[in-house]
Design a protein around this motif. Sequence first.
Motif, PDB file in Angstrom:
ATOM      1  N   VAL A 109      -8.668  -2.469   7.585  1.00 23.68           N
ATOM      2  CA  VAL A 109      -7.748  -1.420   7.121  1.00 23.68           C
ATOM      3  C   VAL A 109      -7.824  -1.294   5.608  1.00 23.68           C
ATOM      4  CG1 VAL A 109      -5.326  -0.753   6.921  1.00 23.68           C
ATOM      5  CG2 VAL A 109      -6.195  -1.618   9.102  1.00 23.68           C
ATOM      6  N   LYS A 110      -7.830  -2.414   4.918  1.00 27.16           N
ATOM      7  CA  LYS A 110      -7.930  -2.375   3.451  1.00 27.16           C
ATOM      8  C   LYS A 110      -9.221  -1.709   3.005  1.00 27.16           C
ATOM      9  CE  LYS A 110      -6.428  -5.281   0.553  1.00 27.16           C
ATOM     10  NZ  LYS A 110      -6.192  -6.466  -0.319  1.00 27.16           N
ATOM     11  N   SER A 111     -10.329  -1.994   3.697  1.00 26.74           N
ATOM     12  CA  SER A 111     -11.605  -1.389   3.317  1.00 26.74           C
ATOM     13  C   SER A 111     -11.584   0.117   3.569  1.00 26.74           C
ATOM     14  CB  SER A 111     -12.759  -2.039   4.071  1.00 26.74           C
ATOM     15  OG  SER A 111     -12.732  -1.700   5.449  1.00 26.74           O
ATOM     16  N   ASN A 112     -10.844   0.564   4.563  1.00 25.12           N
ATOM     17  CA  ASN A 112     -10.743   1.992   4.841  1.00 25.12           C
ATOM     18  C   ASN A 112      -9.886   2.710   3.818  1.00 25.12           C
ATOM     19  OD1 ASN A 112     -12.350   1.928   7.112  1.00 25.12           O
ATOM     20  ND2 ASN A 112     -10.640   1.709   8.549  1.00 25.12           N
ATOM     21  N   MET A 115       0.843  -1.195   0.000  1.00 21.48           N
ATOM     22  CA  MET A 115       0.000   0.000   0.000  1.00 21.48           C
ATOM     23  C   MET A 115       0.878   1.244   0.000  1.00 21.48           C
ATOM     24  SD  MET A 115      -2.983  -0.997   2.730  1.00 21.48           S
ATOM     25  CE  MET A 115      -3.995  -2.462   2.487  1.00 21.48           C
ATOM     26  N   ASN A 116       0.540   2.196  -0.888  1.00 20.64           N
ATOM     27  CA  ASN A 116       1.328   3.412  -0.979  1.00 20.64           C
ATOM     28  C   ASN A 116       0.738   4.545  -0.143  1.00 20.64           C
ATOM     29  OD1 ASN A 116       3.192   2.303  -2.820  1.00 20.64           O
ATOM     30  ND2 ASN A 116       1.750   2.629  -4.512  1.00 20.64           N
ATOM     31  N   GLU A 117      -0.518   4.390   0.305  1.00 19.46           N
ATOM     32  CA  GLU A 117      -1.155   5.416   1.117  1.00 19.46           C
ATOM     33  C   GLU A 117      -0.478   5.539   2.478  1.00 19.46           C
ATOM     34  OE1 GLU A 117      -2.634   2.909  -0.294  1.00 19.46           O
ATOM     35  OE2 GLU A 117      -4.109   3.668  -1.733  1.00 19.46           O
ATOM     36  N   HIS A 118      -0.592   6.728   3.062  1.00 14.17           N
ATOM     37  CA  HIS A 118      -0.092   6.924   4.417  1.00 14.17           C
ATOM     38  C   HIS A 118      -1.113   6.330   5.382  1.00 14.17           C
ATOM     39  CE1 HIS A 118       0.635   9.269   8.180  1.00 14.17           C
ATOM     40  NE2 HIS A 118       1.876   8.933   7.886  1.00 14.17           N
ATOM     41  N   ILE A 119      -0.700   5.314   6.131  1.00 20.73           N
ATOM     42  CA  ILE A 119      -1.608   4.588   7.015  1.00 20.73           C
ATOM     43  C   ILE A 119      -1.128   4.697   8.451  1.00 20.73           C
ATOM     44  CG2 ILE A 119      -2.581   2.314   7.581  1.00 20.73           C
ATOM     45  CD1 ILE A 119      -1.925   1.496   4.680  1.00 20.73           C
ATOM     46  N   LYS A 157      -8.028   6.600  11.074  1.00 16.24           N
ATOM     47  CA  LYS A 157      -9.267   5.920  10.675  1.00 16.24           C
ATOM     48  C   LYS A 157      -9.257   4.455  11.094  1.00 16.24           C
ATOM     49  CE  LYS A 157      -8.858   6.769   6.283  1.00 16.24           C
ATOM     50  NZ  LYS A 157      -9.185   6.779   4.834  1.00 16.24           N
ATOM     51  N   ASN A 158      -8.131   4.002  11.621  1.00 15.05           N
ATOM     52  CA  ASN A 158      -7.966   2.585  11.933  1.00 15.05           C
ATOM     53  C   ASN A 158      -7.649   2.403  13.417  1.00 15.05           C
ATOM     54  OD1 ASN A 158      -7.968   1.712   9.007  1.00 15.05           O
ATOM     55  ND2 ASN A 158      -6.166   3.040   9.018  1.00 15.05           N
ATOM     56  N   LYS A 159      -8.691   2.348  14.222  1.00 18.76           N
ATOM     57  CA  LYS A 159      -8.513   2.212  15.668  1.00 18.76           C
ATOM     58  C   LYS A 159      -9.145   0.906  16.142  1.00 18.76           C
ATOM     59  CE  LYS A 159      -8.953   7.199  16.362  1.00 18.76           C
ATOM     60  NZ  LYS A 159      -9.772   8.255  16.992  1.00 18.76           N
ATOM     61  N   PHE A 160      -8.382   0.165  16.939  1.00 23.62           N
ATOM     62  CA  PHE A 160      -8.850  -1.129  17.433  1.00 23.62           C
ATOM     63  C   PHE A 160      -8.533  -1.244  18.921  1.00 23.62           C
ATOM     64  CE2 PHE A 160      -7.806  -1.334  12.985  1.00 23.62           C
ATOM     65  CZ  PHE A 160      -8.923  -1.944  12.437  1.00 23.62           C
ATOM     66  N   PHE A 161      -9.467  -1.852  19.649  1.00 18.85           N
ATOM     67  CA  PHE A 161      -9.288  -2.045  21.085  1.00 18.85           C
ATOM     68  C   PHE A 161      -9.422  -3.540  21.368  1.00 18.85           C
ATOM     69  CE2 PHE A 161     -10.333  -2.087  25.567  1.00 18.85           C
ATOM     70  CZ  PHE A 161      -9.554  -1.065  26.088  1.00 18.85           C
ATOM     71  N   LEU A 162      -8.302  -4.167  21.758  1.00 17.75           N
ATOM     72  CA  LEU A 162      -8.293  -5.600  22.005  1.00 17.75           C
ATOM     73  C   LEU A 162      -8.541  -5.884  23.485  1.00 17.75           C
ATOM     74  CD1 LEU A 162      -5.270  -6.826  19.836  1.00 17.75           C
ATOM     75  CD2 LEU A 162      -7.581  -6.174  19.142  1.00 17.75           C
ATOM     76  N   THR A 163      -9.306  -6.921  23.748  1.00 18.89           N
ATOM     77  CA  THR A 163      -9.555  -7.351  25.119  1.00 18.89           C
ATOM     78  C   THR A 163      -9.380  -8.869  25.185  1.00 18.89           C
ATOM     79  OG1 THR A 163     -11.930  -7.741  24.787  1.00 18.89           O
ATOM     80  CG2 THR A 163     -11.257  -5.512  25.454  1.00 18.89           C
ATOM     81  N   ALA A 164      -9.330  -9.390  26.384  1.00 14.72           N
ATOM     82  CA  ALA A 164      -9.316 -10.840  26.623  1.00 14.72           C
ATOM     83  C   ALA A 164      -9.581 -11.049  28.101  1.00 14.72           C
ATOM     84  CB  ALA A 164      -7.984 -11.471  26.213  1.00 14.72           C
ATOM     85  N   SER A 165     -10.040 -12.234  28.462  1.00 12.30           N
ATOM     86  CA  SER A 165     -10.307 -12.525  29.865  1.00 12.30           C
ATOM     87  C   SER A 165      -9.001 -12.527  30.659  1.00 12.30           C
ATOM     88  CB  SER A 165     -10.990 -13.886  29.998  1.00 12.30           C
ATOM     89  OG  SER A 165     -10.091 -14.919  29.637  1.00 12.30           O
ATOM     90  N   ILE A 166      -9.111 -12.278  31.970  1.00 14.11           N
ATOM     91  CA  ILE A 166      -7.944 -12.322  32.856  1.00 14.11           C
ATOM     92  C   ILE A 166      -7.267 -13.679  32.763  1.00 14.11           C
ATOM     93  CG2 ILE A 166      -7.228 -12.427  35.275  1.00 14.11           C
ATOM     94  CD1 ILE A 166      -7.541  -9.625  34.552  1.00 14.11           C
ATOM     95  N   GLU A 167      -8.066 -14.750  32.740  1.00 13.81           N
ATOM     96  CA  GLU A 167      -7.515 -16.104  32.689  1.00 13.81           C
ATOM     97  C   GLU A 167      -6.694 -16.325  31.429  1.00 13.81           C
ATOM     98  OE1 GLU A 167     -10.562 -15.799  35.581  1.00 13.81           O
ATOM     99  OE2 GLU A 167     -10.666 -15.346  33.425  1.00 13.81           O
TER     100      GLU A 167
END
Length: 223
Positions: free
Chosen positions: A218-221, A1-5, A142-152
């Motif tokens: 990201v590609k769709s954005n 990709m040549n766009e600034h991401i 435009k590309n923000k993600f928030f990852l979570t997971a259980s404590i275990e």
Amino acid sequence: MNEHITIAIDGPAGCGKSTVAKELSKRLNIIYLDTGAMYRAVAYWAIKSNIDINENNPDFMNMLKSMSMEIKYVDKFPNVIVNGENVSSYLREKEVSMKSSIVAKIPAVRKRMVELQQELARFNSVVMDGRDIGTKVLPASKNKFFLTASIEERAKRRYLQEKETGISIEEIKRDIMLRDENDKTRAASPLVKADDAIEIDTSDLTALQVVDMIFKRVKSNVL
């Protein structure tokens, strides 16, 4: 990709941010920056210098003002250089990990680190992971993600990385819960999901499955 991401990946300790961000950077052929490593580097240098980490401690504030920090890329992965020394191999030590959450509470430290991170993103396509990337470092991304997971699940992942040290999974759980509390309650840029971030629970997903999900978005954005 040549766009600034620019890609922001936030979330608590042990949810897979770094693994996902590293693989995503390879797939997109862009720079990866582990912003947490920068805070760990400050913590490591204070420990090495036997300086109490406290914004009211003149020695610590003088250390912060005088220390130089560079990010040098080797095979597109960052190495953290503090005062001319490559400190990357020390940044996952237990004491450094715990002290880094204390360092991250100090407004002067966060201000300096954010400036460095934003400067890098201004001229390069980047994927960054941390605690406040979507809210403070790259709020216009435009590309923000928030990852979570259980404590275990988070404790299990960290245990597999650190079991050779002799640490127990219960100790890791306690460490993670303490870090979560520190990250969420600090006054300076607390851990919080950006309003426009996409939340992904990684508990039952492999790292590559998460990468696939983010890559498609990201590609769709970009298109």
